[in-house]
Design a protein around this motif. Structure first.
Motif, mmCIF file in Angstrom:
data_model
loop_
_atom_site.group_PDB
_atom_site.id
_atom_site.type_symbol
_atom_site.label_atom_id
_atom_site.label_comp_id
_atom_site.label_asym_id
_atom_site.label_seq_id
_atom_site.Cartn_x
_atom_site.Cartn_y
_atom_site.Cartn_z
ATOM 1 N N ILE A 105 7.837 -0.471 10.913
ATOM 2 C CA ILE A 105 7.437 -1.455 9.896
ATOM 3 C C ILE A 105 7.244 -0.717 8.579
ATOM 4 C CG2 ILE A 105 5.588 -3.018 9.166
ATOM 5 C CD1 ILE A 105 5.009 -3.570 12.132
ATOM 6 N N TRP A 106 7.893 -1.193 7.529
ATOM 7 C CA TRP A 106 7.660 -0.672 6.168
ATOM 8 C C TRP A 106 7.093 -1.829 5.361
ATOM 9 C CZ3 TRP A 106 12.803 2.329 4.619
ATOM 10 C CH2 TRP A 106 12.972 3.400 5.508
ATOM 11 N N VAL A 107 5.864 -1.673 4.863
ATOM 12 C CA VAL A 107 5.247 -2.766 4.103
ATOM 13 C C VAL A 107 5.457 -2.558 2.598
ATOM 14 C CG1 VAL A 107 3.513 -3.401 5.840
ATOM 15 C CG2 VAL A 107 2.989 -1.595 4.164
ATOM 16 N N THR A 108 5.247 -3.644 1.866
ATOM 17 C CA THR A 108 5.467 -3.601 0.407
ATOM 18 C C THR A 108 4.242 -4.200 -0.281
ATOM 19 O OG1 THR A 108 6.396 -5.813 0.412
ATOM 20 C CG2 THR A 108 7.950 -3.980 0.688
ATOM 21 N N GLY A 109 4.105 -3.917 -1.554
ATOM 22 C CA GLY A 109 3.009 -4.505 -2.323
ATOM 23 C C GLY A 109 3.031 -3.983 -3.743
ATOM 24 N N ALA A 110 2.354 -4.681 -4.618
ATOM 25 C CA ALA A 110 2.362 -4.314 -6.046
ATOM 26 C C ALA A 110 1.385 -3.184 -6.353
ATOM 27 C CB ALA A 110 2.013 -5.550 -6.881
ATOM 28 N N SER A 111 0.391 -2.997 -5.482
ATOM 29 C CA SER A 111 -0.630 -1.980 -5.817
ATOM 30 C C SER A 111 -0.219 -0.629 -5.250
ATOM 31 C CB SER A 111 -1.978 -2.395 -5.212
ATOM 32 O OG SER A 111 -1.862 -2.346 -3.807
ATOM 33 N N SER A 112 -0.646 0.434 -5.917
ATOM 34 C CA SER A 112 -0.213 1.773 -5.494
ATOM 35 C C SER A 112 -1.386 2.632 -5.045
ATOM 36 C CB SER A 112 0.517 2.470 -6.655
ATOM 37 O OG SER A 112 -0.301 2.406 -7.803
ATOM 38 N N ASN A 113 -2.566 2.000 -4.806
ATOM 39 C CA ASN A 113 -3.691 2.850 -4.378
ATOM 40 C C ASN A 113 -4.075 2.537 -2.933
ATOM 41 O OD1 ASN A 113 -4.621 0.341 -4.657
ATOM 42 N ND2 ASN A 113 -6.128 0.777 -6.251
ATOM 43 N N GLU A 114 -3.047 2.327 -2.097
ATOM 44 C CA GLU A 114 -3.360 1.994 -0.699
ATOM 45 C C GLU A 114 -2.776 3.035 0.242
ATOM 46 O OE1 GLU A 114 -4.317 -2.241 -1.949
ATOM 47 O OE2 GLU A 114 -4.094 -1.672 0.145
ATOM 48 N N ARG A 155 4.523 2.688 3.689
ATOM 49 C CA ARG A 155 4.318 1.689 2.635
ATOM 50 C C ARG A 155 5.270 2.043 1.490
ATOM 51 N NH1 ARG A 155 0.423 -1.712 1.190
ATOM 52 N NH2 ARG A 155 0.375 -2.387 -0.987
ATOM 53 N N LEU A 156 6.212 1.178 1.237
ATOM 54 C CA LEU A 156 7.157 1.456 0.154
ATOM 55 C C LEU A 156 6.405 1.482 -1.177
ATOM 56 C CD1 LEU A 156 10.208 -0.725 1.215
ATOM 57 C CD2 LEU A 156 10.169 1.754 0.967
ATOM 58 N N SER A 157 6.776 2.413 -2.029
ATOM 59 C CA SER A 157 6.078 2.471 -3.325
ATOM 60 C C SER A 157 6.336 1.166 -4.087
ATOM 61 C CB SER A 157 6.584 3.671 -4.138
ATOM 62 O OG SER A 157 7.979 3.586 -4.275
ATOM 63 N N PRO A 158 5.358 0.750 -4.875
ATOM 64 C CA PRO A 158 5.544 -0.501 -5.606
ATOM 65 C C PRO A 158 6.631 -0.365 -6.663
ATOM 66 C CG PRO A 158 3.495 0.553 -6.272
ATOM 67 C CD PRO A 158 4.045 1.353 -5.137
ATOM 68 N N ILE A 159 7.228 -1.472 -7.029
ATOM 69 C CA ILE A 159 8.115 -1.510 -8.198
ATOM 70 C C ILE A 159 7.170 -1.475 -9.385
ATOM 71 C CG2 ILE A 159 9.785 -2.908 -9.470
ATOM 72 C CD1 ILE A 159 10.237 -4.277 -6.559
ATOM 73 N N VAL A 160 7.286 -0.422 -10.192
ATOM 74 C CA VAL A 160 6.300 -0.252 -11.266
ATOM 75 C C VAL A 160 6.845 -0.747 -12.599
ATOM 76 C CG1 VAL A 160 5.034 1.635 -10.180
ATOM 77 C CG2 VAL A 160 7.062 2.141 -11.586
ATOM 78 N N SER A 161 5.888 -1.006 -13.495
ATOM 79 C CA SER A 161 6.222 -1.543 -14.824
ATOM 80 C C SER A 161 6.115 -0.437 -15.881
ATOM 81 C CB SER A 161 5.230 -2.654 -15.179
ATOM 82 O OG SER A 161 5.246 -2.862 -16.586
ATOM 83 N N PRO A 162 6.986 -0.439 -16.886
ATOM 84 C CA PRO A 162 6.842 0.506 -18.000
ATOM 85 C C PRO A 162 5.750 0.052 -18.992
ATOM 86 C CG PRO A 162 8.731 -0.898 -18.380
ATOM 87 C CD PRO A 162 8.170 -1.288 -17.036
#
Ligand code: SAM
Length: 190
Positions: A105-114, A155-162
């Motif tokens: 299982i690879w999970v996804t999410g917007a936050s990067s502190n997990e 946990r896949l790294s989030p897609i980050v914003s510039p």
């Protein structure tokens, strides 16, 4: 290439206050994410929902495009909807992929502190080495609950914003398409 499937979870997911909730299925998610999944060669898009009435609705949408008038009107919509699988829970999806012990299982999410993150380029390489089938899990509401994240191999790294404020709360439809392209897209085609 390792087998890759995706799952859209509607429970347990979080609400704005980070309480555990169950969200309703959004029809648009079914069309949009199955088309992205099909485009990038995933074998299955699972849509998991614990409530039978919700699963019936999703099945009806699927049938419309696979065998119903939708298929006759717009045949191109049929193949993506054929890889859509409406299931009760992630456990059913894991069983269909060979059992929990033989799926990552690879999970996804917007936050990067997990916790530790799997960068997209590293994930792309991992998919090209021998290994277990991968189930990429997306959330709804305000994201996946810990109960799902704790079961993840990565946990896949989030897609980050510039942006300076880092706003990166994408729709699950947009996030899925971006992640599928980064992990499975044909770079040569660029
Ligand atoms: N209800 C909204 C919607 O219609 O999509 C809320 C978005 S939905 C909860 C957020 C999910 O999309 C997350 O669980 C994750 O799977 C994915 N997602 C959203 N933004 C992301 C990002 N920046 N990076 C990775 N995944 C993201």
């Amino acid at each position: 290439l390792r087998q890759v499937a995706a799952l859209l979870a509607h429970h347990p997911v979080l609400d704005r206050q980070r309480a555990i909730v169950t969200t309703a299925i959004t029809n648009l998610d079914l069309h949009d994410i199955s088309r992205s999944a099909y485009t990038f060669g995933l074998t299955t898009l699972f849509v998991a929902h614990p409530i039978a009435a919700q699963r019936v609705l999703a099945e009806r949408v699927r049938e419309h495009w696979v065998t119903g008038s939708g298929q006759r009107r717009i045949p191109d919509r049929k193949p993506p909807m054929e890889i859509l699988r409406v299931v009760e829970s992630i456990d059913v999806a894991l069983d269909e992929l060979g059992g929990a012990d033989s799926v990552e299982i690879w999970v996804t999410g917007a936050s990067s502190n997990e916790g530790p993150l799997l960068e997209h380029d590293a994930a792309r390489l991992l998919l090209r080495e021998p290994g277990k089938p991968v189930l990429i899990v997306f959330g709804t509401g305000w994201g996946l609950a810990d109960a799902i994240c704790q079961r993840a191999a990565a946990r896949l790294s989030p897609i980050v914003s510039p942006r300076a404020d880092g706003y990166n709360h994408l729709s699950v439809r947009a996030a899925a398409a971006i992640i599928f392209d980064r992990l499975l897209g044909d770079r040569a085609a660029r």
